[in-house]
Design a protein around this motif. Structure first.
Motif, PDB file in Angstrom:
ATOM      1  N   PHE A   1       0.832  -1.211   0.000  1.00  0.00           N
ATOM      2  CA  PHE A   1       0.000   0.000   0.000  1.00  0.00           C
ATOM      3  C   PHE A   1       0.862   1.255   0.000  1.00  0.00           C
ATOM      4  O   PHE A   1       0.643   2.194  -0.767  1.00  0.00           O
ATOM      5  CB  PHE A   1      -0.913   0.014   1.221  1.00  0.00           C
ATOM      6  CG  PHE A   1      -2.252  -0.583   0.962  1.00  0.00           C
ATOM      7  CD1 PHE A   1      -3.252   0.176   0.386  1.00  0.00           C
ATOM      8  CD2 PHE A   1      -2.508  -1.894   1.276  1.00  0.00           C
ATOM      9  CE1 PHE A   1      -4.493  -0.374   0.131  1.00  0.00           C
ATOM     10  CE2 PHE A   1      -3.744  -2.455   1.021  1.00  0.00           C
ATOM     11  CZ  PHE A   1      -4.743  -1.694   0.457  1.00  0.00           C
TER      12      PHE A   1
ATOM     13  N   LEU B   1       3.946   1.611  -0.973  1.00  0.00           N
ATOM     14  CA  LEU B   1       4.663   1.784  -2.236  1.00  0.00           C
ATOM     15  C   LEU B   1       3.737   2.278  -3.329  1.00  0.00           C
ATOM     16  O   LEU B   1       4.100   3.149  -4.109  1.00  0.00           O
ATOM     17  CB  LEU B   1       5.285   0.451  -2.649  1.00  0.00           C
ATOM     18  CG  LEU B   1       6.534   0.081  -1.867  1.00  0.00           C
ATOM     19  CD1 LEU B   1       6.906  -1.354  -2.140  1.00  0.00           C
ATOM     20  CD2 LEU B   1       7.669   0.999  -2.258  1.00  0.00           C
ATOM     21  N   PHE B   2       2.529   1.709  -3.387  1.00  0.00           N
ATOM     22  CA  PHE B   2       1.612   2.142  -4.439  1.00  0.00           C
ATOM     23  C   PHE B   2       1.251   3.613  -4.238  1.00  0.00           C
ATOM     24  O   PHE B   2       1.178   4.383  -5.205  1.00  0.00           O
ATOM     25  CB  PHE B   2       0.356   1.265  -4.450  1.00  0.00           C
ATOM     26  CG  PHE B   2      -0.279   1.178  -5.801  1.00  0.00           C
ATOM     27  CD1 PHE B   2       0.085   0.176  -6.677  1.00  0.00           C
ATOM     28  CD2 PHE B   2      -1.211   2.113  -6.207  1.00  0.00           C
ATOM     29  CE1 PHE B   2      -0.471   0.103  -7.937  1.00  0.00           C
ATOM     30  CE2 PHE B   2      -1.779   2.042  -7.468  1.00  0.00           C
ATOM     31  CZ  PHE B   2      -1.414   1.035  -8.336  1.00  0.00           C
TER      32      PHE B   2
ATOM     33  N   MET C   1       3.170   5.865  -2.849  1.00  0.00           N
ATOM     34  CA  MET C   1       4.330   6.639  -3.286  1.00  0.00           C
ATOM     35  C   MET C   1       4.356   6.749  -4.801  1.00  0.00           C
ATOM     36  O   MET C   1       4.609   7.826  -5.352  1.00  0.00           O
ATOM     37  CB  MET C   1       5.620   5.944  -2.851  1.00  0.00           C
ATOM     38  CG  MET C   1       5.920   5.977  -1.397  1.00  0.00           C
ATOM     39  SD  MET C   1       7.426   5.042  -1.168  1.00  0.00           S
ATOM     40  CE  MET C   1       7.431   4.865   0.578  1.00  0.00           C
TER      41      MET C   1
ATOM     42  N   LEU D   1       1.907   6.608  -6.915  1.00  0.00           N
ATOM     43  CA  LEU D   1       0.875   7.525  -7.419  1.00  0.00           C
ATOM     44  C   LEU D   1       1.301   8.973  -7.211  1.00  0.00           C
ATOM     45  O   LEU D   1       1.140   9.810  -8.102  1.00  0.00           O
ATOM     46  CB  LEU D   1      -0.451   7.262  -6.703  1.00  0.00           C
ATOM     47  CG  LEU D   1      -1.141   5.956  -7.069  1.00  0.00           C
ATOM     48  CD1 LEU D   1      -2.475   5.852  -6.368  1.00  0.00           C
ATOM     49  CD2 LEU D   1      -1.333   5.852  -8.572  1.00  0.00           C
TER      50      LEU D   1
ATOM     51  N   MET E   1      -3.487   5.914   0.232  1.00  0.00           N
ATOM     52  CA  MET E   1      -2.784   4.633   0.341  1.00  0.00           C
ATOM     53  C   MET E   1      -1.607   4.744   1.287  1.00  0.00           C
ATOM     54  O   MET E   1      -1.306   3.801   2.029  1.00  0.00           O
ATOM     55  CB  MET E   1      -2.336   4.172  -1.033  1.00  0.00           C
ATOM     56  CG  MET E   1      -3.521   3.765  -1.863  1.00  0.00           C
ATOM     57  SD  MET E   1      -3.063   3.150  -3.449  1.00  0.00           S
ATOM     58  CE  MET E   1      -3.369   1.439  -3.246  1.00  0.00           C
TER      59      MET E   1
END
Lengths: 102, 476
Positions: B167, B169-170, B172, B174, B207
């Motif tokens: 979560f 990383l995703f 970051m 975005l 996220m």
């Protein structure tokens, strides 16, 4: 050369992420849960590559390599733990490994 | 990276070379005592080196790290906490038959990860620090292979930590896709330039919040906390409750103050909800626990809620309140889990409340220190916990966060009940079935010394907080 729009890449990464998320939540086998988490991590890696491509920077790819390295370290520890659990419980069902309650 | 940059990272070098030194030492000959001494000395040297920094030190290692007063203070806190954990681990692991040497390598690496976390100013270094910390923690939690619940706790933490990292990383990715920068400062500049925040950025922040929420164990992302606290060996639990969560909080403070997150109203609302939910759910679930480790786990959930009050108050006073609260909370938690570790025997940890029945009459000093720790967690005057809570409330009142302050006060009262219950059990005179011999192996000089030290620090901070407060004020 024709390039693909960033949105498509992000949507693809988001779809992969959602698939991984759903399968962590529904799968009961510990190994499949580990695989699903890997899918989520790699989806994040894909999103980084797409983002890096958008800005024409190498940072996204650097992050991707970090993620792959970290995922490998994580899987090695995870598989060792799973072996240990299998020795003790003779099953990989995650409901069996749920003794602590409260 | 030039020579000055390299030199300013010496505290990190010391930690990593200590890990390598231990590694070689083990490959030559396994000796618990030698490894213990190497670890102790290197942590001490690291701490002494940190005290040589001027508190106004400001040095950034572009683009990843920044070494400032706040960072140095937090690294010092982490190193000192690790030192205490190592000191209480010796007696605990000495009585267990499994191989104990690698434990010290892992704990040094975990401290290194947390130290990187508190000085990072870029997503890449944040991620690296966090993962060094987490991967070491997976192994630490499942370290005692013969205990059946260790594996369960280890795999649960692994799946959920990896889940939350994904979560994070995703989120970051975005933010990077939307803004084109991964440094906190770059993000702040982008936010200042664009008044209209796009949905992509909100998605990214959302996220990130989920990821951070899991690591901190705030409600509704708290379900791993009690299981991991119960399954991990007592010193490791102490480490997770302090270094791991504290590092994350310090990072959150740095991130929020840099990007000026207090101006993003939606984010502030989300954190307010998380804080209030953590306080209430943590305290209510703690009421019905019969296991001291689980009780402390739920209490730690509510304590993160208290910390978020000061965090949301923001400003200098808020940061000071957080830092002081962290110091007080670290001392208290270390003391509480340290005592659980001291009382544990070969087979299992002394974790049931029943194990503590009549402790005052068997081991008066231990019981008194444990009572002091519990009273500090409850926030009774003359302890460090009281001053910490006082500052948190002061920060909340000054910025008129009445809802949060109100929730905090109510929860302090609820919390009092279950802390006092444990103390009452200890003062109970009824003869215990378990004799003291059973829960009383080995020489405990080091552990007793650590406990006494922590008890003294607790009272000293509660009576004379001025020096610590001045130090904290100067670091900002």
């Amino acid at each position: 050369m024709e390039t693909i729009a960033v949105e498509y890449g992000l949507v693809l990464a988001g779809t992969l992420f959602a698939l991984g998320l759903i399968s962590v939540l529904v799968r009961r086998n510990v190994i499949f849960m580990l695989i699903s988490v890997e899918i989520m991590l790699n989806a994040a890696g894909l999103a980084f590559i797409v983002a890096g491509a958008r800005w024409g920077q190498a940072d996204g790819q650097v992050m991707f390599i970090f993620i792959v390295t970290m995922a490998a370290a994580e899987v090695s520890v995870g598989l060792a733990l799973i072996l240990q659990i299998y020795h003790q419980l003779k099953t990989l069902d995650s409901d069996a490994a749920d003794k602590m309650k409260g | 990276m030039n020579k000055v940059d390299l030199l300013s990272l010496i505290p990190l070098w010391i930690l990593s070379s200590a890990a390598i030194l231990n590694f070689f030492s083990i490959s030559i000959r396994r000796n618990h005592k030698v490894i213990f001494i190497i670890t102790l000395v290197s942590l001490l040297v690291d701490f002494i080196f940190l005290t040589s920094y001027s508190i106004r030190h400001q040095q950034s290692v572009e683009p990843l790290l920044v070494i400032d007063g706040f960072g140095i203070f937090n690294i010092g806190l982490i190193v000192l906490t690790t030192l205490m954990v190592v000191m209480m681990s010796y007696a605990y692991f000495e009585q267990r038959e499994e191989r104990k040497e690698e434990y010290y390598i892992l704990i040094i690496l975990a401290a290194l990860g947390s130290a990187i976390l508190v000085i990072s100013k870029h997503f890449a270094s944040l991620f690296l620090g966090l993962e060094i910390l987490s991967v070491s923690l997976y192994a630490l939690i499942a370290y005692l292979r013969k205990r059946e619940r260790s594996d369960e706790a280890g795999i649960k933490y692994l799946i959920l930590a990896a889940f939350s990292s994904a979560f994070l990383l995703f989120g970051m990715a975005l933010l990077y896709a939307a803004t084109g920068t991964m440094s906190f400062q770059g993000l702040a500049d982008w936010l200042a330039a664009h008044r209209e925040v796009s949905p992509l950025v909100w998605c990214g922040f959302g996220m990130l919040t989920v990821g951070v929420g899991f690591k901190l164990g705030v409600v509704p992302f708290h379900m791993w906390t009690p299981d991991v606290y119960e399954g991990a060996p007592a010193p490791v639990t102490a480490f997770i409750a302090t270094v791991s969560k504290g590092g994350m909080i310090a990072l959150l403070v740095r991130f929020f103050t840099t990007v000026q997150g207090h101006q993003l109203t939606l984010l502030v609302t989300v954190f307010t909800v998380l804080a209030v939910a953590s306080m209430f759910v943590g305290n209510f679930l703690a009421l019905r626990q019969s296991n001291v480790k689980r009780l402390l786990a739920y209490s730690s959930i509510s304590h993160v809620g208290y910390l978020l009050v000061a965090f949301l108050a923001g400003g200098d006073l808020g940061t000071q309140a957080i830092t002081f609260y962290l110091v007080a909370y670290f001392i208290t938690t270390l003391g509480a889990f340290g005592i659980i570790a001291t009382l544990s025997d070969k087979e299992r940890d002394a974790e049931l409340i029943e194990d503590y029945r009549g402790l005052l009459w068997r081991r008066p000093l231990t019981a008194i220190v444990f009572s002091a720790m519990l009273l500090s967690l409850a926030g009774i005057p003359l302890t460090a916990g009281f001053i910490g809570k006082f500052y948190v409330i002061a920060a909340g009142v000054r910025t008129s966060h009445w809802l949060l302050v109100f929730a905090l006060v109510i929860n302090s009262v609820i919390g009092l009940y279950y802390y006092i219950r444990v103390i009452a059990v200890m003062f109970d005179q009824r003869e215990n079935v378990r004799t003291s011999e059973e829960l009383h192996p080995l020489v405990y000089i080091i552990s007793s010394f650590t406990m006494a030290l922590l008890g003294l620090m607790l009272i000293w901070l509660g009576v004379h907080p001025e020096e610590m407060l001045t130090l904290i004020r100067n670091t900002l």
